[in-house]
Design a protein around this motif. Sequence first.
Motif, PDB file in Angstrom:
ATOM      1  N   ARG A   1       4.447  49.912 -16.661  1.00 57.81           N
ATOM      2  CA  ARG A   1       5.746  50.357 -16.165  1.00 57.81           C
ATOM      3  C   ARG A   1       6.732  49.218 -15.926  1.00 57.81           C
ATOM      4  NH1 ARG A   1       2.552  53.237 -12.613  1.00 57.81           N
ATOM      5  NH2 ARG A   1       3.634  52.551 -10.726  1.00 57.81           N
TER       6      ARG A   1
ATOM      7  N   ASP B   1       2.058  57.199  -8.056  1.00 55.89           N
ATOM      8  CA  ASP B   1       3.293  56.763  -8.694  1.00 55.89           C
ATOM      9  C   ASP B   1       3.695  55.350  -8.300  1.00 55.89           C
ATOM     10  OD1 ASP B   1       4.669  60.071  -8.380  1.00 55.89           O
ATOM     11  OD2 ASP B   1       3.673  59.144 -10.089  1.00 55.89           O
TER      12      ASP B   1
ATOM     13  N   THR C   1       9.786  53.441 -12.440  1.00 54.94           N
ATOM     14  CA  THR C   1       9.584  52.099 -12.958  1.00 54.94           C
ATOM     15  C   THR C   1       8.556  51.395 -12.099  1.00 54.94           C
ATOM     16  OG1 THR C   1      10.741  50.110 -13.680  1.00 54.94           O
ATOM     17  CG2 THR C   1      11.404  51.027 -11.558  1.00 54.94           C
ATOM     18  N   ALA C   2       8.238  50.154 -12.445  1.00 53.31           N
ATOM     19  CA  ALA C   2       7.256  49.407 -11.666  1.00 53.31           C
ATOM     20  C   ALA C   2       7.775  49.185 -10.257  1.00 53.31           C
ATOM     21  CB  ALA C   2       6.978  48.069 -12.335  1.00 53.31           C
TER      22      ALA C   2
ATOM     23  N   ASP D   1       9.613  46.699 -16.644  1.00 54.24           N
ATOM     24  CA  ASP D   1      10.745  46.689 -17.579  1.00 54.24           C
ATOM     25  C   ASP D   1      10.827  45.380 -18.357  1.00 54.24           C
ATOM     26  OD1 ASP D   1      12.015  49.265 -16.780  1.00 54.24           O
ATOM     27  OD2 ASP D   1      12.153  48.249 -14.849  1.00 54.24           O
TER      28      ASP D   1
ATOM     29  N   PRO E   1       9.753  58.177 -18.577  1.00 51.63           N
ATOM     30  CA  PRO E   1       8.906  57.807 -17.455  1.00 51.63           C
ATOM     31  C   PRO E   1       9.536  58.201 -16.129  1.00 51.63           C
ATOM     32  CG  PRO E   1       9.878  55.866 -18.479  1.00 51.63           C
ATOM     33  CD  PRO E   1      10.170  57.024 -19.373  1.00 51.63           C
TER      34      PRO E   1
ATOM     35  N   ARG F   1       6.560  48.898 -20.033  1.00 53.19           N
ATOM     36  CA  ARG F   1       6.854  50.298 -20.331  1.00 53.19           C
ATOM     37  C   ARG F   1       7.214  50.428 -21.806  1.00 53.19           C
ATOM     38  NH1 ARG F   1      12.120  50.642 -21.515  1.00 53.19           N
ATOM     39  NH2 ARG F   1      13.609  49.244 -20.488  1.00 53.19           N
TER      40      ARG F   1
ATOM     41  N   GLY G   1       1.670  48.165 -11.229  1.00 49.42           N
ATOM     42  CA  GLY G   1       2.687  48.640 -12.166  1.00 49.42           C
ATOM     43  C   GLY G   1       2.337  48.516 -13.632  1.00 49.42           C
TER      44      GLY G   1
END
Length: 267
Positions: free
Chosen positions: A132, A261, A247-248, A134, A244, A161, A129
Amino acid sequence: MSSPPAARLAWAAADPYATALRSGRGPLFLRRTDGWLLPLEVERWCARADAVDRQVLDRCEGAVLDVGCGPGRLVAELAARGRTVLGVDVSDAAVEHTARRLGSASMRRAREAGGGQALRRSVFDPLPGEGRWDTVLLMDGNVGIGGDPAVLLERVAGLLRPGGLLIAETAGADVDERARVQVVDVVGAFGAGGDPFLWARLGTPALVRYARGAGLRAVGQWEAGGRCFAALRTRSASSSAEPPKSTAVISSQRARKPSGDSPVADR
């Protein structure tokens, strides 16, 4: 980004640290070459998240990466809340302790709603991740990892991110120091503990100064229970930029086909 010299496996080679985590108690110290000792709060780390920890976790956003997760009290608390969370630590004992917490019967149902894992990995290694997450956590003095705050914060900024949140715990005093230390369980001559490594201690003003160079801006500072914290954010993406797409995400550690992804947990 490569790991600073001697940082990657420093804690992993610190046998007194592993012993303390397995027993759940100290005494344990970081000792400088001049004999100065910094007590390490093993009992608190091995216990459940306390009220101050929970207040910090209330501020977390989205998927959370806990850098230097130790025995996993914060990973377990976030997983119990149904949050996506990954803990990384270079210590086998720390990762094993975290995995036991996450594997308990009381945690399984909560984990199904979100996800909690721990990897034996340095923050400077490739991680799931990247770019990405948060929220990234640097708790319990982990702003000192590697002994070079500028390098660490640059790495953290790259994990977040655009507009992502870093929450860091800082020293109570206004300090900015780097030292060669060992993890020890007794007060004695330097050389009797784990392998020496570089470490840093930062107060909030020093952290904020280094953070600017990494493109992080301070958005909050507070004290609770005798502990000090700072919240910082990366630069937001341009308003004209496309948001984006994901997310992770952390997957099961079972082998599976990687996706562009969704990063797998171990690669």
